[in-house]
Scaffold this motif. Sequence first.
Motif, PDB file in Angstrom:
ATOM      1  N   VAL A   1     -23.094 -14.165   0.933  1.00  0.00           N
ATOM      2  CA  VAL A   1     -21.698 -14.602   0.872  1.00  0.00           C
ATOM      3  C   VAL A   1     -21.441 -15.359  -0.422  1.00  0.00           C
ATOM      4  CG1 VAL A   1     -21.547 -14.728   3.387  1.00  0.00           C
ATOM      5  CG2 VAL A   1     -22.039 -16.796   2.082  1.00  0.00           C
ATOM      6  N   THR A   2     -20.189 -15.309  -0.846  1.00  0.00           N
ATOM      7  CA  THR A   2     -19.819 -15.887  -2.145  1.00  0.00           C
ATOM      8  C   THR A   2     -19.042 -17.187  -2.007  1.00  0.00           C
ATOM      9  OG1 THR A   2     -17.744 -14.640  -2.187  1.00  0.00           O
ATOM     10  CG2 THR A   2     -19.695 -13.554  -3.107  1.00  0.00           C
ATOM     11  N   PHE A   3     -19.006 -17.778  -0.813  1.00  0.00           N
ATOM     12  CA  PHE A   3     -18.174 -18.952  -0.578  1.00  0.00           C
ATOM     13  C   PHE A   3     -18.984 -20.013   0.162  1.00  0.00           C
ATOM     14  CE2 PHE A   3     -17.442 -15.578   2.512  1.00  0.00           C
ATOM     15  CZ  PHE A   3     -17.877 -16.180   3.675  1.00  0.00           C
ATOM     16  N   LYS A   4     -18.435 -21.199   0.230  1.00  0.00           N
ATOM     17  CA  LYS A   4     -19.101 -22.281   0.955  1.00  0.00           C
ATOM     18  C   LYS A   4     -18.793 -22.186   2.452  1.00  0.00           C
ATOM     19  CE  LYS A   4     -19.175 -25.623  -2.852  1.00  0.00           C
ATOM     20  NZ  LYS A   4     -18.746 -26.975  -3.313  1.00  0.00           N
ATOM     21  N   TYR A   5     -19.778 -22.554   3.250  1.00  0.00           N
ATOM     22  CA  TYR A   5     -19.618 -22.534   4.705  1.00  0.00           C
ATOM     23  C   TYR A   5     -20.556 -23.585   5.285  1.00  0.00           C
ATOM     24  CZ  TYR A   5     -24.147 -20.235   4.754  1.00  0.00           C
ATOM     25  OH  TYR A   5     -25.478 -19.967   4.588  1.00  0.00           O
ATOM     26  N   GLU A   6     -20.328 -23.898   6.549  1.00  0.00           N
ATOM     27  CA  GLU A   6     -21.212 -24.820   7.257  1.00  0.00           C
ATOM     28  C   GLU A   6     -22.210 -23.989   8.067  1.00  0.00           C
ATOM     29  OE1 GLU A   6     -22.758 -28.511   8.422  1.00  0.00           O
ATOM     30  OE2 GLU A   6     -21.218 -28.065   6.911  1.00  0.00           O
ATOM     31  N   PRO A   7     -23.519 -24.164   7.864  1.00  0.00           N
ATOM     32  CA  PRO A   7     -24.504 -23.348   8.582  1.00  0.00           C
ATOM     33  C   PRO A   7     -24.439 -23.561  10.089  1.00  0.00           C
ATOM     34  CG  PRO A   7     -25.511 -24.452   6.697  1.00  0.00           C
ATOM     35  CD  PRO A   7     -24.159 -25.064   6.884  1.00  0.00           C
ATOM     36  N   LEU A   8     -24.354 -22.464  10.822  1.00  0.00           N
ATOM     37  CA  LEU A   8     -24.366 -22.503  12.290  1.00  0.00           C
ATOM     38  C   LEU A   8     -25.791 -22.187  12.731  1.00  0.00           C
ATOM     39  CD1 LEU A   8     -22.563 -22.817  14.819  1.00  0.00           C
ATOM     40  CD2 LEU A   8     -22.245 -20.333  14.785  1.00  0.00           C
ATOM     41  N   GLU A   9     -26.600 -23.229  12.815  1.00  0.00           N
ATOM     42  CA  GLU A   9     -28.029 -23.072  13.084  1.00  0.00           C
ATOM     43  C   GLU A   9     -28.354 -23.332  14.551  1.00  0.00           C
ATOM     44  OE1 GLU A   9     -29.161 -25.896  10.045  1.00  0.00           O
ATOM     45  OE2 GLU A   9     -29.968 -24.267   8.812  1.00  0.00           O
ATOM     46  N   ASP A  10     -29.472 -22.787  15.009  1.00  0.00           N
ATOM     47  CA  ASP A  10     -29.910 -22.952  16.387  1.00  0.00           C
ATOM     48  C   ASP A  10     -29.964 -24.434  16.774  1.00  0.00           C
ATOM     49  OD1 ASP A  10     -30.960 -21.934  18.865  1.00  0.00           O
ATOM     50  OD2 ASP A  10     -32.921 -22.691  18.243  1.00  0.00           O
ATOM     51  N   GLY A  11     -29.319 -24.772  17.882  1.00  0.00           N
ATOM     52  CA  GLY A  11     -29.330 -26.144  18.373  1.00  0.00           C
ATOM     53  C   GLY A  11     -28.237 -27.032  17.829  1.00  0.00           C
ATOM     54  N   LYS A  12     -27.475 -26.552  16.836  1.00  0.00           N
ATOM     55  CA  LYS A  12     -26.401 -27.371  16.258  1.00  0.00           C
ATOM     56  C   LYS A  12     -25.330 -27.633  17.310  1.00  0.00           C
ATOM     57  CE  LYS A  12     -23.251 -27.716  12.329  1.00  0.00           C
ATOM     58  NZ  LYS A  12     -23.935 -28.866  11.703  1.00  0.00           N
ATOM     59  N   GLU A  13     -24.841 -28.872  17.356  1.00  0.00           N
ATOM     60  CA  GLU A  13     -23.773 -29.235  18.276  1.00  0.00           C
ATOM     61  C   GLU A  13     -22.568 -29.746  17.503  1.00  0.00           C
ATOM     62  OE1 GLU A  13     -25.183 -31.998  21.168  1.00  0.00           O
ATOM     63  OE2 GLU A  13     -26.482 -30.531  22.167  1.00  0.00           O
ATOM     64  N   VAL A  14     -21.403 -29.251  17.866  1.00  0.00           N
ATOM     65  CA  VAL A  14     -20.146 -29.729  17.294  1.00  0.00           C
ATOM     66  C   VAL A  14     -19.319 -30.289  18.443  1.00  0.00           C
ATOM     67  CG1 VAL A  14     -18.038 -29.109  16.051  1.00  0.00           C
ATOM     68  CG2 VAL A  14     -20.212 -28.003  15.447  1.00  0.00           C
ATOM     69  N   ILE A  15     -19.014 -31.568  18.392  1.00  0.00           N
ATOM     70  CA  ILE A  15     -18.206 -32.228  19.422  1.00  0.00           C
ATOM     71  C   ILE A  15     -16.884 -32.610  18.770  1.00  0.00           C
ATOM     72  CG2 ILE A  15     -18.068 -34.191  20.999  1.00  0.00           C
ATOM     73  CD1 ILE A  15     -21.151 -34.190  21.046  1.00  0.00           C
ATOM     74  N   PHE A  16     -15.782 -32.209  19.382  1.00  0.00           N
ATOM     75  CA  PHE A  16     -14.494 -32.419  18.716  1.00  0.00           C
ATOM     76  C   PHE A  16     -13.397 -32.772  19.708  1.00  0.00           C
ATOM     77  CE2 PHE A  16     -14.229 -28.069  20.123  1.00  0.00           C
ATOM     78  CZ  PHE A  16     -12.876 -27.826  20.321  1.00  0.00           C
ATOM     79  N   GLY A  17     -12.332 -33.404  19.166  1.00  0.00           N
ATOM     80  CA  GLY A  17     -11.124 -33.697  19.924  1.00  0.00           C
ATOM     81  C   GLY A  17     -11.249 -34.826  20.917  1.00  0.00           C
ATOM     82  N   ASP A  18     -10.106 -35.245  21.453  1.00  0.00           N
ATOM     83  CA  ASP A  18     -10.060 -36.373  22.388  1.00  0.00           C
ATOM     84  C   ASP A  18     -10.836 -36.098  23.668  1.00  0.00           C
ATOM     85  OD1 ASP A  18      -8.469 -37.704  20.598  1.00  0.00           O
ATOM     86  OD2 ASP A  18      -6.582 -37.197  21.589  1.00  0.00           O
ATOM     87  N   ASP A  19     -10.970 -34.803  24.060  1.00  0.00           N
ATOM     88  CA  ASP A  19     -11.697 -34.477  25.276  1.00  0.00           C
ATOM     89  C   ASP A  19     -13.198 -34.320  25.032  1.00  0.00           C
ATOM     90  OD1 ASP A  19      -9.391 -34.389  26.963  1.00  0.00           O
ATOM     91  OD2 ASP A  19      -8.881 -32.452  26.078  1.00  0.00           O
ATOM     92  N   GLN A  20     -13.604 -34.512  23.771  1.00  0.00           N
ATOM     93  CA  GLN A  20     -15.031 -34.441  23.417  1.00  0.00           C
ATOM     94  C   GLN A  20     -15.674 -33.136  23.904  1.00  0.00           C
ATOM     95  OE1 GLN A  20     -17.048 -37.306  21.624  1.00  0.00           O
ATOM     96  NE2 GLN A  20     -14.962 -36.861  20.947  1.00  0.00           N
ATOM     97  N   VAL A  21     -14.993 -32.045  23.646  1.00  0.00           N
ATOM     98  CA  VAL A  21     -15.545 -30.727  23.980  1.00  0.00           C
ATOM     99  C   VAL A  21     -16.762 -30.465  23.094  1.00  0.00           C
ATOM    100  CG1 VAL A  21     -15.121 -28.242  23.897  1.00  0.00           C
ATOM    101  CG2 VAL A  21     -13.382 -29.770  24.852  1.00  0.00           C
ATOM    102  N   LYS A  22     -17.836 -29.958  23.716  1.00  0.00           N
ATOM    103  CA  LYS A  22     -19.077 -29.726  22.974  1.00  0.00           C
ATOM    104  C   LYS A  22     -19.353 -28.235  22.808  1.00  0.00           C
ATOM    105  CE  LYS A  22     -23.205 -30.420  24.854  1.00  0.00           C
ATOM    106  NZ  LYS A  22     -24.400 -31.134  25.380  1.00  0.00           N
TER     107      LYS A  22
END
Length: 376
Positions: free
Chosen positions: A203-224
Amino acid sequence: MGIKAMKAGEVAKKVINKQKLFIIDVRNNDAYADWKIEGEGITSINRPYFDLLDGVEELVKELPEDKEVLVVCAKEGSSKFVAEELSEATGKDYYYLEGGMKTWSEHLEPIKLGDLENGGSVYQFVRLGKGCLSYMIVSGDEGAMVDPLRLTDQYEAFAKELGIKVLHMFDTHLHADHISGGRRLAEKTGGTYYLPPKDAGEVTFKYEPLEDGKEVIFGDDQVKVKAVYTPGHTIGSTSLIVNDTYLFTGDILFLDSIGRPDLAGLAEDWVGDLRESLYVRYKNMNQDLLVLPAHFAKLKELDETGRVVARLGDLYKENNGLQVEDEGEFRQMVTENLPPQPNSYKEIRQTNMGKVTPDSEEETEMEIGPNRCAVS
């Protein structure tokens, strides 16, 4: 009496609700044979436009008295002409598909899947004209997308209705049958685009690696959102588990089939990974997880409300692709039952890598046709 436009969204609702509709498709025979509007309540016939230029008298004899009649073509013009001819010949109303099959191919029908136990909700976008599925996860006033398509305006309009800002975009793998909208949405919203690094070598652009075990928690409801490495469709294919409730499988596992391992030309290399993901990694997961794939192949995979979802444990009883215990037999099944490659799949991969930048008309042409991400 005359002709009226019928929008793609109206047709989508008829398909989902199994309502009756008679369709005259005036595209060429090969285009119709490859891809058409289908549904339990849909009856369609193919009568090419050029065969109707001398008159529609014979066609009139084939039309039902008790159903709405919709004329369909590639981009609208031919269907309007035929609908007008029919109306003049019979004195009745006829419909034409606004925007033609191009618009049908690009329409996304949003359907609520359900609310999450500790707050938040999940929506599925059903692309009936292509068999693609994408998702919006809502947490407070923030949203996340899973496998978003290039049709970003429709997601933005829906997010505006919900009063949220979409800040997290996940692609489960580098897609080969449709152009991703993940990077575009991230650029528009100032959000983050996540992509498995093993699929991102070129790929020719920047991205955030989606690696095994990675957790993203977001928003007021803390969805994981938790990433689980499940290669096989591609070497980077990664599934997502949301709040220990939903399993987003990308193109590894569908409701009625399994993913194909050959779209990078490496079927023999990847079939072992595919088997490991399906027969080991998924089997070790909570079998009550609700599977949400990135595609469907047949309308029977939609439930009565139009959703495509199934319990993981049920798929191990019902999905034929999960019943082959012998490794040699599995390898043979996967490598010998591959359907034709998706239209322009090499160009689509190049686009998703950022190596080429087609214009909107070229993008439409690249995606026309059915989805072919599954083993037959």
